[in-house]
Design a protein around this motif. Structure first.
Motif, PDB file in Angstrom:
ATOM      1  N   VAL A 152       0.832  -1.212   0.000  1.00  0.00           N
ATOM      2  CA  VAL A 152       0.000   0.000   0.000  1.00  0.00           C
ATOM      3  C   VAL A 152       0.865   1.259   0.000  1.00  0.00           C
ATOM      4  CG1 VAL A 152      -1.625   1.363   1.360  1.00  0.00           C
ATOM      5  CG2 VAL A 152      -2.095  -1.042   0.920  1.00  0.00           C
ATOM      6  N   PRO A 153       1.771   1.442   0.954  1.00  0.00           N
ATOM      7  CA  PRO A 153       2.593   2.661   0.910  1.00  0.00           C
ATOM      8  C   PRO A 153       3.574   2.681  -0.256  1.00  0.00           C
ATOM      9  CG  PRO A 153       3.289   1.233   2.723  1.00  0.00           C
ATOM     10  CD  PRO A 153       2.007   0.669   2.205  1.00  0.00           C
ATOM     11  N   LEU A 154       4.097   1.545  -0.676  1.00  0.00           N
ATOM     12  CA  LEU A 154       4.993   1.520  -1.834  1.00  0.00           C
ATOM     13  C   LEU A 154       4.310   2.100  -3.068  1.00  0.00           C
ATOM     14  CD1 LEU A 154       6.788  -1.952  -1.582  1.00  0.00           C
ATOM     15  CD2 LEU A 154       7.917   0.284  -1.686  1.00  0.00           C
ATOM     16  N   ASN A 155       3.047   1.801  -3.220  1.00  0.00           N
ATOM     17  CA  ASN A 155       2.311   2.239  -4.406  1.00  0.00           C
ATOM     18  C   ASN A 155       1.643   3.605  -4.250  1.00  0.00           C
ATOM     19  OD1 ASN A 155       1.796  -0.074  -6.702  1.00  0.00           O
ATOM     20  ND2 ASN A 155       2.277  -0.973  -4.724  1.00  0.00           N
ATOM     21  N   PHE A 156       1.235   3.962  -3.013  1.00  0.00           N
ATOM     22  CA  PHE A 156       0.354   5.122  -2.868  1.00  0.00           C
ATOM     23  C   PHE A 156       0.792   6.166  -1.854  1.00  0.00           C
ATOM     24  CE2 PHE A 156      -2.434   1.487  -4.134  1.00  0.00           C
ATOM     25  CZ  PHE A 156      -2.600   1.897  -5.458  1.00  0.00           C
ATOM     26  N   LEU A 157       2.028   6.082  -1.394  1.00  0.00           N
ATOM     27  CA  LEU A 157       2.517   7.097  -0.456  1.00  0.00           C
ATOM     28  C   LEU A 157       3.701   7.829  -1.081  1.00  0.00           C
ATOM     29  CD1 LEU A 157       2.426   8.519   2.215  1.00  0.00           C
ATOM     30  CD2 LEU A 157       3.628   6.595   3.268  1.00  0.00           C
ATOM     31  N   PRO A 158       3.423   8.857  -1.895  1.00  0.00           N
ATOM     32  CA  PRO A 158       4.504   9.568  -2.578  1.00  0.00           C
ATOM     33  C   PRO A 158       5.259  10.511  -1.644  1.00  0.00           C
ATOM     34  CG  PRO A 158       2.410  10.604  -3.082  1.00  0.00           C
ATOM     35  CD  PRO A 158       2.094   9.391  -2.240  1.00  0.00           C
ATOM     36  N   VAL A 171       8.287   0.822  -8.778  1.00  0.00           N
ATOM     37  CA  VAL A 171       8.181  -0.224  -7.762  1.00  0.00           C
ATOM     38  C   VAL A 171       8.462  -1.548  -8.469  1.00  0.00           C
ATOM     39  CG1 VAL A 171       6.551  -1.420  -6.216  1.00  0.00           C
ATOM     40  CG2 VAL A 171       6.496   1.070  -6.403  1.00  0.00           C
ATOM     41  N   PRO A 172       9.164  -2.464  -7.828  1.00  0.00           N
ATOM     42  CA  PRO A 172       9.406  -3.756  -8.465  1.00  0.00           C
ATOM     43  C   PRO A 172       8.122  -4.370  -9.025  1.00  0.00           C
ATOM     44  CG  PRO A 172      10.678  -3.619  -6.452  1.00  0.00           C
ATOM     45  CD  PRO A 172       9.809  -2.392  -6.498  1.00  0.00           C
ATOM     46  N   THR A 173       8.247  -5.043 -10.146  1.00  0.00           N
ATOM     47  CA  THR A 173       7.099  -5.542 -10.899  1.00  0.00           C
ATOM     48  C   THR A 173       6.083  -6.288 -10.044  1.00  0.00           C
ATOM     49  OG1 THR A 173       8.499  -5.742 -12.860  1.00  0.00           O
ATOM     50  CG2 THR A 173       6.417  -6.949 -12.889  1.00  0.00           C
ATOM     51  N   TYR A 176       0.437  -3.083  -8.060  1.00  0.00           N
ATOM     52  CA  TYR A 176      -0.935  -3.546  -8.281  1.00  0.00           C
ATOM     53  C   TYR A 176      -1.258  -3.593  -9.773  1.00  0.00           C
ATOM     54  CZ  TYR A 176      -1.746  -2.913  -3.272  1.00  0.00           C
ATOM     55  OH  TYR A 176      -1.681  -2.997  -1.899  1.00  0.00           O
ATOM     56  N   GLY A 177      -0.674  -2.670 -10.519  1.00  0.00           N
ATOM     57  CA  GLY A 177      -0.929  -2.624 -11.950  1.00  0.00           C
ATOM     58  C   GLY A 177      -0.513  -3.888 -12.680  1.00  0.00           C
ATOM     59  N   THR A 178       0.502  -4.567 -12.159  1.00  0.00           N
ATOM     60  CA  THR A 178       0.957  -5.817 -12.771  1.00  0.00           C
ATOM     61  C   THR A 178      -0.174  -6.846 -12.766  1.00  0.00           C
ATOM     62  OG1 THR A 178       3.238  -5.428 -12.085  1.00  0.00           O
ATOM     63  CG2 THR A 178       2.620  -7.714 -12.568  1.00  0.00           C
ATOM     64  N   TYR A 179      -0.875  -6.927 -11.656  1.00  0.00           N
ATOM     65  CA  TYR A 179      -1.948  -7.912 -11.515  1.00  0.00           C
ATOM     66  C   TYR A 179      -3.203  -7.477 -12.262  1.00  0.00           C
ATOM     67  CZ  TYR A 179       1.263  -9.472  -7.941  1.00  0.00           C
ATOM     68  OH  TYR A 179       2.389  -9.901  -7.294  1.00  0.00           O
ATOM     69  N   ALA A 180      -3.483  -6.180 -12.244  1.00  0.00           N
ATOM     70  CA  ALA A 180      -4.664  -5.676 -12.943  1.00  0.00           C
ATOM     71  C   ALA A 180      -4.537  -5.865 -14.454  1.00  0.00           C
ATOM     72  CB  ALA A 180      -4.870  -4.200 -12.626  1.00  0.00           C
ATOM     73  N   LYS A 181      -3.342  -5.652 -14.968  1.00  0.00           N
ATOM     74  CA  LYS A 181      -3.116  -5.752 -16.411  1.00  0.00           C
ATOM     75  C   LYS A 181      -3.326  -7.172 -16.923  1.00  0.00           C
ATOM     76  CE  LYS A 181       0.428  -4.968 -19.939  1.00  0.00           C
ATOM     77  NZ  LYS A 181       1.864  -4.588 -20.179  1.00  0.00           N
TER      78      LYS A 181
END
Length: 365
Positions: free
Chosen positions: A87-93, A224-226, A230-235
């Motif tokens: 969560v923070p890796l993806n959404f805490l800039p 962020v590592p692949t 979250y985008g990796t899984y959504a795609k």
């Protein structure tokens, strides 16, 4: 409290009870799934037979949780513990802060992980008083520019739960729902992201469900590592790499069972009835059993209580074990007793526990 089979009264906090019919269906299909001559565990995750299982599980989740358009349903691994970092890796800039509401051990763990990855703050806390309550909505302190607000919807160790979820406006609301997802109807649209380890209410261990709003997904950190994006899984429909196929198959069977029960509303009614059997004993005016959670914060999933002293608690747990009750000891960090009455725990098991508690009280008061 007579039992008609070798199956125990399973009150484990997780991995937890699964519906008998789902287990029997898995047993029936174990060696030959859908005429393939193979177990689901042997199927290629790229095969049409497995793809149908995978997509049906997603379809049922969307239906049973009434997930609106504009959300993705993902299957990940690593449990809620990995989500604490994802969560923070993806959404805490950099330059933004995220708020965490402290309601128990798992919110503490989520906070500690995020603290290593960015700027965070405590938006409210129920730690004073040993997590017996849930902070009121008026207690939540965060600014409109917060990166997100994180809550833990149900607290397995302390037996508390949010009764209503806050409206956070433009601030994304993120929730760990590992221990109460699908236990009652709720408004998914209030949340930007929900994550839940499956091993309590959705299926077996080994898979984590994520429900994420697409507009939040588009804001995610790309550096962020692949496997942590979250985008990796959504795609790739959660098929970027080999998913936990058998666990997802069991989720499908569990969700089919929930649908057969009448969906989330029917499950909620059953959960209320099951919990009431036990809370009524705790609320007896004699005070033999002492509930931990304040009544207005009580969980329907995890019922926590103490007895007068540790010796009496040990005697109660020993008695329960001899009679085929499993999982009634409280978490090692809290002690006491805990009955986890997730969706698949039968009403009859809760009735048997009630009878045990009443009989034990009569003999030891």
């Amino acid at each position: 409290m007579e039992k008609n089979s070798k199956r125990v009264y399973n009150f484990n906090a997780g991995p937890a009870a699964l519906p008998l019919t789902a287990l029997q269906k898995a047993q029936e299909e174990l060696l030959d799934f859908n005429g393939t001559g193979m177990s689901v565990m042997e199927l290629s995750h790229r095969s049409k037979d497995y793809e149908a299982v995978h997509n049906r599980a997603i379809e049922l989740l969307k239906e049973l949780l009434a997930i609106p358009a504009g959300y993705e349903v993902l299957f990940l691994q690593g449990g809620a513990s990995l989500q604490f970092a994802m969560v923070p890796l993806n959404f805490l800039p950099t330059g933004k802060k995220a708020g965490y509401v402290m309601t128990g051990v798992w919110s503490e763990k989520a906070y500690a992980e995020a603290e290593q990855l960015g700027e965070i703050f405590v938006a409210a806390s129920a730690k004073e008083g040993n997590y017996r309550r849930i902070p009121a909505v008026e207690e939540l302190k965060y600014n409109a520019d917060a990166a997100y607000l994180h809550i833990t919807s149900n607290n397995t160790i302390y037996g508390t739960a949010w009764q209503d979820f806050p409206d956070t406006g433009t601030v994304p609301l993120i929730a760990d729902m590992s221990s109460d997802i699908l236990s009652k109807p709720f408004d998914v649209s209030k949340f930007a992201l929900i994550y839940a380890g499956a091993q309590k209410n959705l299926g077996p261990s080994g898979v984590t469900v994520v429900i994420i709003r697409r507009d939040l997904l588009e804001q995610a950190n790309k550096k962020v590592p692949t496997m942590l994006r979250y985008g990796t899984y959504a795609k790739d429909n959660s098929l970027y790499n080999t998913p936990p196929t058998f666990s997802i198959y069991m989720i499908k069977l569990m969700l089919e069972w929930v649908k057969e029960q009448g969906g989330a509303a029917a499950i909620y009614k059953q959960n209320q009835q099951k919990a009431a059997l036990i809370y009524d004993v705790i609320d007896d005016i004699n005070g033999f059993y002492i509930g931990h959670a304040q009544p207005d914060a009580r969980s329907l999933m995890n019922i926590t209580f103490r007895l007068a002293n540790e010796d009496l608690e040990k005697k109660f747990l020993d008695t329960a074990k001899k009679l085929g009750f499993v999982g009634l000891a409280g978490h090692r960090s809290a002690g006491g007793c805990r009955a986890s009455v997730y969706n698949a725990v039968p009403y009859e098991s809760c009735q048997a526990l009630r009878e045990l508690m009443l009989a034990f009280q009569k003999e030891n008061a």
